[in-house]
Write a protein that holds these residues in place. Structure first.
Motif, PDB file in Angstrom:
ATOM      1  N   PRO A   1       0.832  -1.215   0.000  1.00 58.89           N
ATOM      2  CA  PRO A   1       0.000   0.000   0.000  1.00 58.89           C
ATOM      3  C   PRO A   1       0.862   1.258   0.000  1.00 58.89           C
ATOM      4  CG  PRO A   1       0.113  -0.879   2.205  1.00 58.89           C
ATOM      5  CD  PRO A   1       0.820  -1.879   1.318  1.00 58.89           C
ATOM      6  N   GLN A   2       0.235   2.399  -0.236  1.00 57.03           N
ATOM      7  CA  GLN A   2       0.967   3.659  -0.213  1.00 57.03           C
ATOM      8  C   GLN A   2       1.634   3.839   1.140  1.00 57.03           C
ATOM      9  OE1 GLN A   2      -1.586   7.242  -0.346  1.00 57.03           O
ATOM     10  NE2 GLN A   2      -3.308   5.816  -0.326  1.00 57.03           N
ATOM     11  N   THR A   3       2.792   4.502   1.108  1.00 58.04           N
ATOM     12  CA  THR A   3       3.682   4.451   2.263  1.00 58.04           C
ATOM     13  C   THR A   3       4.230   5.818   2.635  1.00 58.04           C
ATOM     14  OG1 THR A   3       4.377   2.217   1.584  1.00 58.04           O
ATOM     15  CG2 THR A   3       5.776   3.372   3.158  1.00 58.04           C
ATOM     16  N   LEU A   4       4.297   6.070   3.941  1.00 55.60           N
ATOM     17  CA  LEU A   4       4.996   7.225   4.478  1.00 55.60           C
ATOM     18  C   LEU A   4       6.200   6.718   5.256  1.00 55.60           C
ATOM     19  CD1 LEU A   4       5.241  10.269   5.186  1.00 55.60           C
ATOM     20  CD2 LEU A   4       3.785   9.809   7.174  1.00 55.60           C
ATOM     21  N   VAL A   5       7.372   7.198   4.890  1.00 54.84           N
ATOM     22  CA  VAL A   5       8.609   6.812   5.573  1.00 54.84           C
ATOM     23  C   VAL A   5       9.215   8.049   6.222  1.00 54.84           C
ATOM     24  CG1 VAL A   5      10.918   5.834   5.331  1.00 54.84           C
ATOM     25  CG2 VAL A   5       9.051   4.966   3.901  1.00 54.84           C
ATOM     26  N   LEU A   6       9.464   7.963   7.529  1.00 55.39           N
ATOM     27  CA  LEU A   6      10.135   9.036   8.257  1.00 55.39           C
ATOM     28  C   LEU A   6      11.498   8.540   8.711  1.00 55.39           C
ATOM     29  CD1 LEU A   6       7.248  10.351  10.562  1.00 55.39           C
ATOM     30  CD2 LEU A   6       7.797  11.028   8.231  1.00 55.39           C
ATOM     31  N   THR A   7      12.516   9.345   8.460  1.00 53.49           N
ATOM     32  CA  THR A   7      13.858   8.984   8.913  1.00 53.49           C
ATOM     33  C   THR A   7      14.474  10.164   9.660  1.00 53.49           C
ATOM     34  OG1 THR A   7      14.785   9.652   6.760  1.00 53.49           O
ATOM     35  CG2 THR A   7      14.296   7.315   7.077  1.00 53.49           C
ATOM     36  N   ALA A   8      15.511   9.856  10.437  1.00 50.82           N
ATOM     37  CA  ALA A   8      16.225  10.871  11.210  1.00 50.82           C
ATOM     38  C   ALA A   8      17.664  10.934  10.707  1.00 50.82           C
ATOM     39  CB  ALA A   8      16.191  10.528  12.700  1.00 50.82           C
ATOM     40  N   GLU A   9      18.150  12.136  10.454  1.00 53.41           N
ATOM     41  CA  GLU A   9      19.479  12.307   9.856  1.00 53.41           C
ATOM     42  C   GLU A   9      20.579  11.638  10.663  1.00 53.41           C
ATOM     43  OE1 GLU A   9      22.426  15.920   8.289  1.00 53.41           O
ATOM     44  OE2 GLU A   9      20.866  16.318   9.787  1.00 53.41           O
ATOM     45  N   LEU A  10      20.494  11.708  11.998  1.00 59.68           N
ATOM     46  CA  LEU A  10      21.559  11.191  12.864  1.00 59.68           C
ATOM     47  C   LEU A  10      21.236   9.790  13.376  1.00 59.68           C
ATOM     48  CD1 LEU A  10      22.341  14.459  14.852  1.00 59.68           C
ATOM     49  CD2 LEU A  10      23.315  13.645  12.695  1.00 59.68           C
ATOM     50  N   ASP A  11      20.615   8.991  12.534  1.00 63.58           N
ATOM     51  CA  ASP A  11      20.217   7.631  12.885  1.00 63.58           C
ATOM     52  C   ASP A  11      20.927   6.661  11.954  1.00 63.58           C
ATOM     53  OD1 ASP A  11      18.956   5.309  13.644  1.00 63.58           O
ATOM     54  OD2 ASP A  11      16.953   5.912  12.981  1.00 63.58           O
ATOM     55  N   SER A  12      21.582   5.663  12.510  1.00 66.36           N
ATOM     56  CA  SER A  12      22.289   4.678  11.695  1.00 66.36           C
ATOM     57  C   SER A  12      21.344   3.834  10.848  1.00 66.36           C
ATOM     58  CB  SER A  12      23.129   3.762  12.597  1.00 66.36           C
ATOM     59  OG  SER A  12      22.314   3.133  13.573  1.00 66.36           O
ATOM     60  N   LEU A  13      20.038   3.896  11.136  1.00 64.50           N
ATOM     61  CA  LEU A  13      19.052   3.129  10.380  1.00 64.50           C
ATOM     62  C   LEU A  13      18.459   3.920   9.209  1.00 64.50           C
ATOM     63  CD1 LEU A  13      17.069   1.621  13.406  1.00 64.50           C
ATOM     64  CD2 LEU A  13      19.038   0.641  12.207  1.00 64.50           C
ATOM     65  N   ALA A  14      18.830   5.188   9.099  1.00 65.21           N
ATOM     66  CA  ALA A  14      18.192   6.046   8.096  1.00 65.21           C
ATOM     67  C   ALA A  14      18.450   5.560   6.674  1.00 65.21           C
ATOM     68  CB  ALA A  14      18.678   7.481   8.251  1.00 65.21           C
ATOM     69  N   GLN A  15      19.670   5.135   6.384  1.00 65.55           N
ATOM     70  CA  GLN A  15      20.018   4.783   5.011  1.00 65.55           C
ATOM     71  C   GLN A  15      19.203   3.601   4.500  1.00 65.55           C
ATOM     72  OE1 GLN A  15      24.186   4.077   4.338  1.00 65.55           O
ATOM     73  NE2 GLN A  15      23.946   3.973   2.121  1.00 65.55           N
TER      74      GLN A  15
ATOM     75  N   TYR B   1      14.790   1.558   1.093  1.00 67.12           N
ATOM     76  CA  TYR B   1      13.509   0.857   0.956  1.00 67.12           C
ATOM     77  C   TYR B   1      12.483   1.765   0.299  1.00 67.12           C
ATOM     78  CZ  TYR B   1       9.723  -2.349   2.187  1.00 67.12           C
ATOM     79  OH  TYR B   1       8.661  -3.229   2.129  1.00 67.12           O
ATOM     80  N   ALA B   2      12.468   3.027   0.685  1.00 73.13           N
ATOM     81  CA  ALA B   2      11.542   3.981   0.073  1.00 73.13           C
ATOM     82  C   ALA B   2      11.801   4.090  -1.431  1.00 73.13           C
ATOM     83  CB  ALA B   2      11.678   5.347   0.740  1.00 73.13           C
ATOM     84  N   LYS B   3      13.062   4.117  -1.816  1.00 69.08           N
ATOM     85  CA  LYS B   3      13.411   4.199  -3.242  1.00 69.08           C
ATOM     86  C   LYS B   3      12.990   2.934  -3.982  1.00 69.08           C
ATOM     87  CE  LYS B   3      17.305   7.366  -2.649  1.00 69.08           C
ATOM     88  NZ  LYS B   3      18.787   7.536  -2.729  1.00 69.08           N
ATOM     89  N   ARG B   4      13.147   1.782  -3.336  1.00 68.90           N
ATOM     90  CA  ARG B   4      12.728   0.521  -3.958  1.00 68.90           C
ATOM     91  C   ARG B   4      11.218   0.488  -4.161  1.00 68.90           C
ATOM     92  NH1 ARG B   4      13.687  -4.883  -1.992  1.00 68.90           N
ATOM     93  NH2 ARG B   4      13.059  -5.270  -4.129  1.00 68.90           N
TER      94      ARG B   4
ATOM     95  N   VAL C   1       4.981   6.626  -2.563  1.00 72.32           N
ATOM     96  CA  VAL C   1       5.795   6.773  -1.359  1.00 72.32           C
ATOM     97  C   VAL C   1       6.053   8.246  -1.073  1.00 72.32           C
ATOM     98  CG1 VAL C   1       8.011   6.235  -0.269  1.00 72.32           C
ATOM     99  CG2 VAL C   1       6.953   4.586  -1.800  1.00 72.32           C
ATOM    100  N   GLU C   2       5.966   8.590   0.204  1.00 73.26           N
ATOM    101  CA  GLU C   2       6.403   9.898   0.677  1.00 73.26           C
ATOM    102  C   GLU C   2       7.492   9.651   1.714  1.00 73.26           C
ATOM    103  OE1 GLU C   2       3.340  12.606   1.918  1.00 73.26           O
ATOM    104  OE2 GLU C   2       1.870  11.662   0.594  1.00 73.26           O
ATOM    105  N   HIS C   3       8.624  10.310   1.521  1.00 76.25           N
ATOM    106  CA  HIS C   3       9.742  10.137   2.457  1.00 76.25           C
ATOM    107  C   HIS C   3      10.159  11.492   3.000  1.00 76.25           C
ATOM    108  CE1 HIS C   3      14.301   9.844   3.092  1.00 76.25           C
ATOM    109  NE2 HIS C   3      13.703   9.395   4.176  1.00 76.25           N
ATOM    110  N   LEU C   4      10.224  11.597   4.312  1.00 80.28           N
ATOM    111  CA  LEU C   4      10.682  12.814   4.976  1.00 80.28           C
ATOM    112  C   LEU C   4      11.831  12.470   5.902  1.00 80.28           C
ATOM    113  CD1 LEU C   4       7.652  13.597   4.212  1.00 80.28           C
ATOM    114  CD2 LEU C   4       7.808  15.183   6.137  1.00 80.28           C
ATOM    115  N   GLU C   5      12.934  13.205   5.747  1.00 75.71           N
ATOM    116  CA  GLU C   5      14.046  13.049   6.685  1.00 75.71           C
ATOM    117  C   GLU C   5      14.125  14.298   7.551  1.00 75.71           C
ATOM    118  OE1 GLU C   5      17.569  10.723   6.202  1.00 75.71           O
ATOM    119  OE2 GLU C   5      18.756  12.578   6.108  1.00 75.71           O
ATOM    120  N   PHE C   6      14.266  14.098   8.848  1.00 81.61           N
ATOM    121  CA  PHE C   6      14.308  15.211   9.792  1.00 81.61           C
ATOM    122  C   PHE C   6      15.762  15.517  10.156  1.00 81.61           C
ATOM    123  CE2 PHE C   6      10.006  13.876   9.841  1.00 81.61           C
ATOM    124  CZ  PHE C   6       9.264  15.010  10.149  1.00 81.61           C
TER     125      PHE C   6
END
Length: 214
Positions: A142-156, A161-164, A172-177
């Motif tokens: 289904p349509q997806t919202l992905v939130l990531t944090a710049e200083l998080d080792s899991l962000a990449q 995954y969002a790009k895939r 897909v909507e992706h926001l990095e904070f």
């Protein structure tokens, strides 16, 4: 409570079995049973069966991703209309020492312990329900919202995954904070956390309104 009021929806927090007492795949299977139960009892719960979304933070984001993948493989899947993935770990196969590191990130040894407690068998590290980044079939998600944090080792891995998903035709909507660490929505700057929660609420409102119109 914030999401329930702001997005005008019901929110269910699933208390899934925890590792190491209950390693993979127990949390995935039990959580999916709860999702199925909710769908089967929408009339009793006064829910709209056509407007059910799933999401989670951190490990909960991993589970939400796994549930969406597992659900898409079923003969009669639950009609999930969206998934919200908030700084999720999506690659448990890669050694945390080989991921980007910041002083604000989860310590490498602690991350290794988390992975080892959840993955009882080494061969499961690359299973698509533990490491969704390696899932082969993602077109039906289904349509997806992905939130990531710049200083998080899991962000990449979440970014990848969002790009895939996007390449597979999933909306897909992706926001990095910027400047934020892992778990910032719960333990970070209150103003930035509120921005993230508001974005999740806005996403849900849009998804639910679109489903209602259709």
């Amino acid at each position: 409570m914030f999401l329930a009021e702001t997005a005008n929806c019901h929110v269910f927090n699933i208390e899934y079995p925890l590792a190491p007492e209950h390693p993979f795949p127990v949390p995935v299977l039990v959580t999916y049973e709860v999702v199925q139960w909710i769908f089967q009892h929408t009339d009793t719960l006064h829910l709209d069966a056509a407007r059910i979304a799933i999401g989670g933070h951190s490990a909960g984001g991993n589970l939400a991703t796994a549930i969406s993948l597992w659900n898409a493989e079923q003969t009669h899947p639950v009609p999930l209309i969206a998934q919200i993935l908030d700084y999720p770990p999506l690659d448990l196969a890669t050694d945390p020492a080989d991921k980007s590191f910041f002083k604000e990130a989860i310590p490498t040894e602690q991350a290794r312990q988390f992975n080892a407690m959840y993955i009882a068998r080494a061969e499961d590290a690359y299973h698509h329900l533990t490491s969704p980044l390696y899932a082969a079939q993602i077109e039906a998600l289904p349509q997806t919202l992905v939130l990531t944090a710049e200083l998080d080792s899991l962000a990449q891995e979440a970014q990848q995954y969002a790009k895939r998903l996007q390449a597979a035709g999933v909306h897909v909507e992706h926001l990095e904070f910027a400047g934020q660490p892992h778990a910032f929505t719960h333990h970070g700057d209150a103003n930035v956390a509120l921005q993230a929660w508001q974005r999740i609420a806005d996403f849900l409102r849009h998804v639910f309104q679109s489903a209602k119109r259709s």
